[in-house]
Design a protein around this motif. Structure first.
Motif, PDB file in Angstrom:
ATOM      1  N   ASN A   1      55.687 -93.864-145.125  1.00 25.86           N
ATOM      2  CA  ASN A   1      55.426 -93.812-143.692  1.00 25.86           C
ATOM      3  C   ASN A   1      54.876 -95.160-143.237  1.00 25.86           C
ATOM      4  O   ASN A   1      53.959 -95.698-143.859  1.00 25.86           O
ATOM      5  CB  ASN A   1      54.392 -92.719-143.382  1.00 25.86           C
ATOM      6  N   LEU A   2      55.438 -95.682-142.144  1.00 27.78           N
ATOM      7  CA  LEU A   2      55.048 -97.002-141.655  1.00 27.78           C
ATOM      8  C   LEU A   2      54.561 -96.920-140.209  1.00 27.78           C
ATOM      9  O   LEU A   2      55.132 -96.197-139.389  1.00 27.78           O
ATOM     10  CB  LEU A   2      56.219 -97.981-141.735  1.00 27.78           C
ATOM     11  N   GLU A   3      53.511 -97.697-139.918  1.00 29.32           N
ATOM     12  CA  GLU A   3      52.991 -97.767-138.553  1.00 29.32           C
ATOM     13  C   GLU A   3      52.363 -99.132-138.306  1.00 29.32           C
ATOM     14  O   GLU A   3      51.618 -99.642-139.149  1.00 29.32           O
ATOM     15  CB  GLU A   3      51.940 -96.682-138.308  1.00 29.32           C
ATOM     16  N   ARG A   4      52.645 -99.707-137.144  1.00 27.62           N
ATOM     17  CA  ARG A   4      51.969-100.933-136.715  1.00 27.62           C
ATOM     18  C   ARG A   4      50.636-100.577-136.053  1.00 27.62           C
ATOM     19  O   ARG A   4      50.454 -99.457-135.590  1.00 27.62           O
ATOM     20  CB  ARG A   4      52.841-101.705-135.724  1.00 27.62           C
ATOM     21  N   PRO A   5      49.701-101.536-135.983  1.00 29.23           N
ATOM     22  CA  PRO A   5      48.427-101.254-135.305  1.00 29.23           C
ATOM     23  C   PRO A   5      48.661-100.911-133.837  1.00 29.23           C
ATOM     24  O   PRO A   5      49.637-101.353-133.223  1.00 29.23           O
ATOM     25  CB  PRO A   5      47.652-102.570-135.431  1.00 29.23           C
ATOM     26  N   MET A   6      47.732-100.127-133.283  1.00 27.69           N
ATOM     27  CA  MET A   6      47.834 -99.772-131.876  1.00 27.69           C
ATOM     28  C   MET A   6      47.550-101.002-131.011  1.00 27.69           C
ATOM     29  O   MET A   6      46.791-101.885-131.396  1.00 27.69           O
ATOM     30  CB  MET A   6      46.843 -98.655-131.526  1.00 27.69           C
ATOM     31  N   ALA A   7      48.208-101.060-129.862  1.00 29.43           N
ATOM     32  CA  ALA A   7      47.977-102.153-128.917  1.00 29.43           C
ATOM     33  C   ALA A   7      46.900-101.743-127.925  1.00 29.43           C
ATOM     34  O   ALA A   7      46.902-100.612-127.429  1.00 29.43           O
ATOM     35  CB  ALA A   7      49.268-102.481-128.174  1.00 29.43           C
ATOM     36  N   LEU A   8      45.953-102.641-127.662  1.00 30.93           N
ATOM     37  CA  LEU A   8      44.919-102.335-126.675  1.00 30.93           C
ATOM     38  C   LEU A   8      45.565-102.047-125.328  1.00 30.93           C
ATOM     39  O   LEU A   8      46.453-102.763-124.876  1.00 30.93           O
ATOM     40  CB  LEU A   8      43.951-103.517-126.545  1.00 30.93           C
ATOM     41  N   GLY A   9      45.137-100.973-124.705  1.00 33.45           N
ATOM     42  CA  GLY A   9      45.726-100.591-123.421  1.00 33.45           C
ATOM     43  C   GLY A   9      46.862 -99.605-123.574  1.00 33.45           C
ATOM     44  O   GLY A   9      47.363 -99.090-122.577  1.00 33.45           O
ATOM     45  N   GLY A  10      47.266 -99.332-124.831  1.00 36.20           N
ATOM     46  CA  GLY A  10      48.348 -98.380-125.060  1.00 36.20           C
ATOM     47  C   GLY A  10      47.810 -96.964-125.159  1.00 36.20           C
ATOM     48  O   GLY A  10      46.608 -96.720-125.157  1.00 36.20           O
TER      49      GLY A  10
ATOM     50  N   MET B   1      43.223-101.030-135.910  1.00 37.42           N
ATOM     51  CA  MET B   1      43.180 -99.587-135.736  1.00 37.42           C
ATOM     52  C   MET B   1      44.589 -99.038-135.563  1.00 37.42           C
ATOM     53  O   MET B   1      45.468 -99.691-134.988  1.00 37.42           O
ATOM     54  CB  MET B   1      42.337 -99.225-134.513  1.00 37.42           C
ATOM     55  N   PHE B   2      44.794 -97.819-136.036  1.00 38.66           N
ATOM     56  CA  PHE B   2      46.072 -97.137-135.926  1.00 38.66           C
ATOM     57  C   PHE B   2      45.856 -95.802-135.223  1.00 38.66           C
ATOM     58  O   PHE B   2      44.722 -95.417-134.916  1.00 38.66           O
ATOM     59  CB  PHE B   2      46.683 -96.923-137.309  1.00 38.66           C
ATOM     60  N   THR B   3      46.944 -95.091-134.966  1.00 33.87           N
ATOM     61  CA  THR B   3      46.822 -93.795-134.308  1.00 33.87           C
ATOM     62  C   THR B   3      47.301 -92.639-135.183  1.00 33.87           C
ATOM     63  O   THR B   3      47.103 -91.485-134.832  1.00 33.87           O
ATOM     64  CB  THR B   3      47.641 -93.761-132.998  1.00 33.87           C
ATOM     65  N   GLY B   4      47.933 -92.950-136.312  1.00 37.88           N
ATOM     66  CA  GLY B   4      48.454 -91.896-137.169  1.00 37.88           C
ATOM     67  C   GLY B   4      49.770 -91.319-136.683  1.00 37.88           C
ATOM     68  O   GLY B   4      50.192 -90.266-137.141  1.00 37.88           O
ATOM     69  N   ILE B   5      50.412 -92.029-135.743  1.00 38.05           N
ATOM     70  CA  ILE B   5      51.740 -91.627-135.290  1.00 38.05           C
ATOM     71  C   ILE B   5      52.758 -92.509-136.004  1.00 38.05           C
ATOM     72  O   ILE B   5      52.894 -93.698-135.689  1.00 38.05           O
ATOM     73  CB  ILE B   5      51.888 -91.764-133.766  1.00 38.05           C
TER      74      ILE B   5
END
Length: 202
Positions: free
Chosen positions: A82-91, A1-5
């Motif tokens: 545009n590049l983004e890593r997956p979201m970290a759980l707890g972030g 999952m990502f956040t789009g940021i």
């Protein structure tokens, strides 16, 4: 999952044609820090699997399905992405829940610059229109944005200076294609409601 940021504005440094697929080499020193084979990185909102990484770059194979459903097939050497890593759980969830699974593509129809922001109008495939609502969320080339206006075949977003400076939407022009991902929660709600209707009929 990502956040789009979007974390980083990267660059395509090589494109290898593999027949029914392509292999991209992407420069992105921020998103490749600590990245390993098998990790995921979103490129213009498309979740890709890292094949190899090193020297601030990573390679990823893009299958025909992805090339057909997204605008990645139009990328060439030198294209900014545009590049983004997956979201970290707890972030912190800075944008909204984004899967990196493109639902379709749109085209930039119009840009209206203002003193401190810019309104961008984008075409919307008719089959996606029911998922896009005013003040709702949509992902454009991997960027989590709030919908300003939602029409039957278009929507508009308001871009702040940070978005214009740090993403590809700062340089894209009218006529350029963009990847679109609608809110997955809206799709789940629709599925649950229509599935219930079918059961009632049976």
């Amino acid at each position: 999952m990502f956040t789009g940021i979007v974390e980083e504005l990267g660059e395509i440094v090589a494109v290898e044609n593999l027949g029914d697929a392509s292999r991209f080499q992407v420069r992105g020193p921020v998103v490749t820090e600590g990245a390993r084979h098998g990790d995921s990185i979103a490129v213009n909102g498309v979740c890709l699997t890292v094949v190899d990484t090193g020297d601030g770059q990573f390679s990823a194979d893009v299958m025909a399905e992805t090339l057909n459903r997204s605008s990645l097939g139009a990328l060439t050497v030198g294209s900014r992405v545009n590049l983004e890593r997956p979201m970290a759980l707890g972030g912190r969830l800075g944008g909204h829940l984004v899967q990196g699974h493109v639902d379709g593509t749109g085209t930039i129809i119009e840009r209206k610059p203002s003193e401190h922001w810019e309104i961008v109008t984008i075409s919307l495939p008719s089959e996606l229109a029911r998922y896009v609502v005013e003040k709702g969320s949509i992902t454009v080339d991997g960027i989590s944005l709030t919908v300003v206006d939602a029409g039957p075949d278009y929507f508009s977003v308001s871009l702040i200076p940070t978005t214009l400076d740090l993403t590809t939407l700062g340089v894209k022009q009218s006529g350029d294609p963009v990847n679109l991902e609608v809110d997955v929660l809206a799709k789940y709600v629709e599925r649950l409601l229509t599935h219930g209707e079918k059961k009632a009929i049976e």
